[in-house]
Design a protein around this motif. Structure first.
Motif, PDB file in Angstrom:
ATOM      1  N   HIS A 111       0.686  -1.804  -0.599  1.00 55.75           N
ATOM      2  CA  HIS A 111      -0.028   0.603  -0.045  1.00 55.75           C
ATOM      3  C   HIS A 111       0.717   1.529   0.054  1.00 55.75           C
ATOM      4  O   HIS A 111       1.738   1.320  -0.800  1.00 55.75           O
ATOM      5  CB  HIS A 111      -0.935   0.171   0.873  1.00 55.75           C
ATOM      6  CG  HIS A 111      -2.047  -1.228   0.988  1.00 55.75           C
ATOM      7  ND1 HIS A 111      -1.379  -2.892   1.611  1.00 55.75           N
ATOM      8  CD2 HIS A 111      -3.035  -1.678   0.415  1.00 55.75           C
ATOM      9  CE1 HIS A 111      -2.799  -3.282   1.040  1.00 55.75           C
ATOM     10  NE2 HIS A 111      -3.357  -2.828   0.875  1.00 55.75           N
ATOM     11  N   ALA A 112       0.828   2.272   1.030  1.00 56.62           N
ATOM     12  CA  ALA A 112       1.533   3.319   1.121  1.00 56.62           C
ATOM     13  C   ALA A 112       2.897   3.146   0.740  1.00 56.62           C
ATOM     14  O   ALA A 112       3.609   4.334   0.076  1.00 56.62           O
ATOM     15  CB  ALA A 112       0.800   4.366   2.018  1.00 56.62           C
ATOM     16  N   SER A 113       3.032   2.693   2.415  1.00 64.90           N
ATOM     17  CA  SER A 113       4.566   2.174   1.835  1.00 64.90           C
ATOM     18  C   SER A 113       5.399   1.565   0.711  1.00 64.90           C
ATOM     19  O   SER A 113       6.812   1.609   0.222  1.00 64.90           O
ATOM     20  CB  SER A 113       5.027   0.582   3.316  1.00 64.90           C
ATOM     21  OG  SER A 113       4.862   1.569   4.411  1.00 64.90           O
ATOM     22  N   ALA A 114       4.636   0.818  -0.073  1.00 64.09           N
ATOM     23  CA  ALA A 114       4.826   0.279  -1.391  1.00 64.09           C
ATOM     24  C   ALA A 114       5.036   0.926  -1.966  1.00 64.09           C
ATOM     25  O   ALA A 114       6.018   1.481  -2.725  1.00 64.09           O
ATOM     26  CB  ALA A 114       3.776  -1.352  -1.822  1.00 64.09           C
ATOM     27  N   LEU A 115       3.851   1.662  -2.174  1.00 65.63           N
ATOM     28  CA  LEU A 115       4.171   3.390  -3.297  1.00 65.63           C
ATOM     29  C   LEU A 115       5.032   3.711  -3.158  1.00 65.63           C
ATOM     30  O   LEU A 115       5.785   4.575  -3.965  1.00 65.63           O
ATOM     31  CB  LEU A 115       2.814   4.278  -3.012  1.00 65.63           C
ATOM     32  CG  LEU A 115       1.560   3.175  -3.430  1.00 65.63           C
ATOM     33  CD1 LEU A 115       0.547   4.222  -2.841  1.00 65.63           C
ATOM     34  CD2 LEU A 115       1.556   3.326  -5.279  1.00 65.63           C
ATOM     35  N   ALA A 116       5.928   4.419  -1.870  1.00 66.56           N
ATOM     36  CA  ALA A 116       6.799   5.602  -1.629  1.00 66.56           C
ATOM     37  C   ALA A 116       8.452   4.010  -1.743  1.00 66.56           C
ATOM     38  O   ALA A 116       9.063   4.940  -2.035  1.00 66.56           O
ATOM     39  CB  ALA A 116       7.127   5.520  -0.176  1.00 66.56           C
ATOM     40  N   PHE A 117       8.546   3.277  -1.796  1.00 66.69           N
ATOM     41  CA  PHE A 117       9.101   2.432  -1.812  1.00 66.69           C
ATOM     42  C   PHE A 117       9.975   2.428  -3.232  1.00 66.69           C
ATOM     43  O   PHE A 117      11.252   2.297  -3.850  1.00 66.69           O
ATOM     44  CB  PHE A 117       9.445   1.265  -1.308  1.00 66.69           C
ATOM     45  CG  PHE A 117      10.151   0.565  -1.599  1.00 66.69           C
ATOM     46  CD1 PHE A 117      11.239   0.031  -0.742  1.00 66.69           C
ATOM     47  CD2 PHE A 117      10.805  -0.353  -3.196  1.00 66.69           C
ATOM     48  CE1 PHE A 117      12.601  -1.274  -1.004  1.00 66.69           C
ATOM     49  CE2 PHE A 117      11.682  -1.200  -2.753  1.00 66.69           C
ATOM     50  CZ  PHE A 117      12.458  -1.756  -2.142  1.00 66.69           C
ATOM     51  N   HIS A 118       8.391   1.845  -4.143  1.00 72.79           N
ATOM     52  CA  HIS A 118       8.708   2.907  -5.988  1.00 72.79           C
ATOM     53  C   HIS A 118       9.233   3.664  -6.604  1.00 72.79           C
ATOM     54  O   HIS A 118       9.108   3.647  -7.498  1.00 72.79           O
ATOM     55  CB  HIS A 118       8.289   1.639  -6.237  1.00 72.79           C
ATOM     56  CG  HIS A 118       6.970   0.267  -5.867  1.00 72.79           C
ATOM     57  ND1 HIS A 118       8.603  -0.683  -6.876  1.00 72.79           N
ATOM     58  CD2 HIS A 118       6.402  -0.557  -5.148  1.00 72.79           C
ATOM     59  CE1 HIS A 118       8.291  -1.981  -5.990  1.00 72.79           C
ATOM     60  NE2 HIS A 118       7.265  -2.007  -5.455  1.00 72.79           N
ATOM     61  N   GLY A 119       8.738   4.632  -5.136  1.00 69.68           N
ATOM     62  CA  GLY A 119       8.446   6.385  -5.950  1.00 69.68           C
ATOM     63  C   GLY A 119       8.071   6.595  -6.833  1.00 69.68           C
ATOM     64  O   GLY A 119       7.773   7.844  -7.205  1.00 69.68           O
ATOM     65  N   LEU A 120       6.522   5.708  -6.486  1.00 74.40           N
ATOM     66  CA  LEU A 120       5.555   6.410  -7.003  1.00 74.40           C
ATOM     67  C   LEU A 120       4.594   7.223  -6.098  1.00 74.40           C
ATOM     68  O   LEU A 120       3.416   7.765  -6.318  1.00 74.40           O
ATOM     69  CB  LEU A 120       4.309   5.170  -6.785  1.00 74.40           C
ATOM     70  CG  LEU A 120       4.777   3.597  -8.045  1.00 74.40           C
ATOM     71  CD1 LEU A 120       4.148   2.382  -7.988  1.00 74.40           C
ATOM     72  CD2 LEU A 120       5.036   4.431  -9.728  1.00 74.40           C
ATOM     73  N   GLY A 121       4.830   6.990  -4.611  1.00 74.82           N
ATOM     74  CA  GLY A 121       3.987   8.234  -4.133  1.00 74.82           C
ATOM     75  C   GLY A 121       5.191   9.082  -3.022  1.00 74.82           C
ATOM     76  O   GLY A 121       6.047   8.527  -2.898  1.00 74.82           O
ATOM     77  N   ALA A 122       4.932   9.674  -2.107  1.00 73.14           N
ATOM     78  CA  ALA A 122       5.334  10.711  -1.377  1.00 73.14           C
ATOM     79  C   ALA A 122       5.404   9.127   0.306  1.00 73.14           C
ATOM     80  O   ALA A 122       4.097   8.866   0.429  1.00 73.14           O
ATOM     81  CB  ALA A 122       4.498  11.296  -0.795  1.00 73.14           C
ATOM     82  N   ASP A 123       7.217   9.702   0.627  1.00 70.76           N
ATOM     83  CA  ASP A 123       6.387   8.555   2.126  1.00 70.76           C
ATOM     84  C   ASP A 123       5.557   8.911   3.300  1.00 70.76           C
ATOM     85  O   ASP A 123       6.151  10.364   2.779  1.00 70.76           O
ATOM     86  CB  ASP A 123       8.296   8.584   2.417  1.00 70.76           C
ATOM     87  CG  ASP A 123       8.696   7.810   3.353  1.00 70.76           C
ATOM     88  OD1 ASP A 123       7.739   6.763   3.708  1.00 70.76           O
ATOM     89  OD2 ASP A 123       9.977   7.233   3.818  1.00 70.76           O
ATOM     90  N   THR A 124       5.915   8.585   4.357  1.00 73.84           N
ATOM     91  CA  THR A 124       4.763   8.663   5.205  1.00 73.84           C
ATOM     92  C   THR A 124       5.152   8.296   6.157  1.00 73.84           C
ATOM     93  O   THR A 124       6.473   7.117   6.578  1.00 73.84           O
ATOM     94  CB  THR A 124       3.688   8.364   5.064  1.00 73.84           C
ATOM     95  OG1 THR A 124       3.108   7.150   5.006  1.00 73.84           O
ATOM     96  CG2 THR A 124       3.118   9.084   3.671  1.00 73.84           C
TER      97      THR A 124
END
Length: 276
Positions: A111-124
């Motif tokens: 989810h959000a952590s995977a998005l951030a890992f792949h550079g697809l979303g902001a880290d939280t």
């Protein structure tokens, strides 16, 4: 502390892990007694074969539970990790991601952590981990234990009963980060991950998960923004992952975003119309 316990502590700290379970320590103890030493230091001859009683005593000598000791734990012991209510021991440094993935061999960033890992979303600050549901987790643990011990799956040895691999129970925060642990009925298989890399849902599966649980990915507005700007780079992976989704709504949402928003045409997407 006995010489055997000292060697066991050294093995645990040299493992490269942040935390270990009692089962992990038992696996290391079996290696120690099989090799009769570690890194040039021999196990004293007075130590006989490793059995359940000796293994339990060895683990007791090597570890310390802060809950049963009011003072500071001496550095030569393994300390009970305070970020878990289940029994794990701190053996090395690591951030929240490393700690929780070391604690759960079947969990992975999602989810959000995977998005951030792949550079697809902001880290939280929040950490999202997915893992199998209770029954599935127990089945995975049984296979894992058998593989690590080199035993038959149907064995019922004293050691396996004494040192079972159990599901970790983390506190609401691990290493200062709020943790969201999602137990899924259809998680990614443990065999799908490279053992030498961080376990994280791949981009295609991550895009699929944004539509299954947008609230765990920053909300639907954030999800749509990510699809608008990033999805075109992963079309084939997304289509393959969405086709395997158990929820019809995921295929309906994905079909709309791919066709109506991104203008992508693919016969595989057209097949999802039956789900609308």
């Amino acid at each position: 502390m006995s010489a055997a316990a000292t060697l066991l502590v050294q093995m645990a700290r040299d493992s490269g892990r942040a935390v270990v379970t009692e089962f992990d320590l038992f696996v290391l103890a079996r290696q120690l007694f099989r090799d009769r030493g570690y890194r040039g230091t021999k196990l004293p001859s007075r130590n006989g074969p490793l059995n359940a009683r000796r293994a339990r005593k060895l683990l007791s000598e090597a570890t310390f539970d802060l809950g049963h000791y009011p003072g500071e734990v001496p550095s030569h012991y393994l300390r009970r990790d305070p970020d878990f209510t289940s029994v794990l021991f701190t053996v090395g440094d690591g951030d929240a991601t490393k700690v929780i993935l070391d604690a759960d061999p079947f969990g992975y960033l999602s989810h959000a952590s995977a998005l951030a890992f792949h550079g697809l979303g902001a880290d939280t600050s929040e950490l999202h981990i997915s893992a199998p549901m209770r029954g599935q987790w127990a089945g995975c643990a049984r296979h894992y234990m058998a593989a690590m011990l080199g035993d038959d799956l149907n064995s019922d040895s004293d050691e396996e009963r004494l040192f079972p691999l159990t599901k970790p129970k983390p506190c609401p925060e691990v290493r200062g980060r709020p943790l969201h642990r999602h137990e899924l009925s259809n998680p990614l298989s443990p065999t799908s991950f490279d053992p030498d890399r961080t376990r994280v849902s791949p981009p295609g599966a991550t895009f699929r998960d944004t539509l299954a649980a947008p609230a765990w990915c920053g909300g639907m507005d954030q999800v749509i923004a990510i699809w608008r700007t990033q999805a075109a780079h992963y079309v084939d992976a997304i289509i393959c992952a969405v086709a395997e989704a158990s929820e019809k709504i995921v295929r309906v949402r994905a079909g709309y975003l791919l066709e109506e928003v991104l203008g992508i045409r693919d016969p595989r997407i057209g097949a999802w119309l039956a789900d609308a």
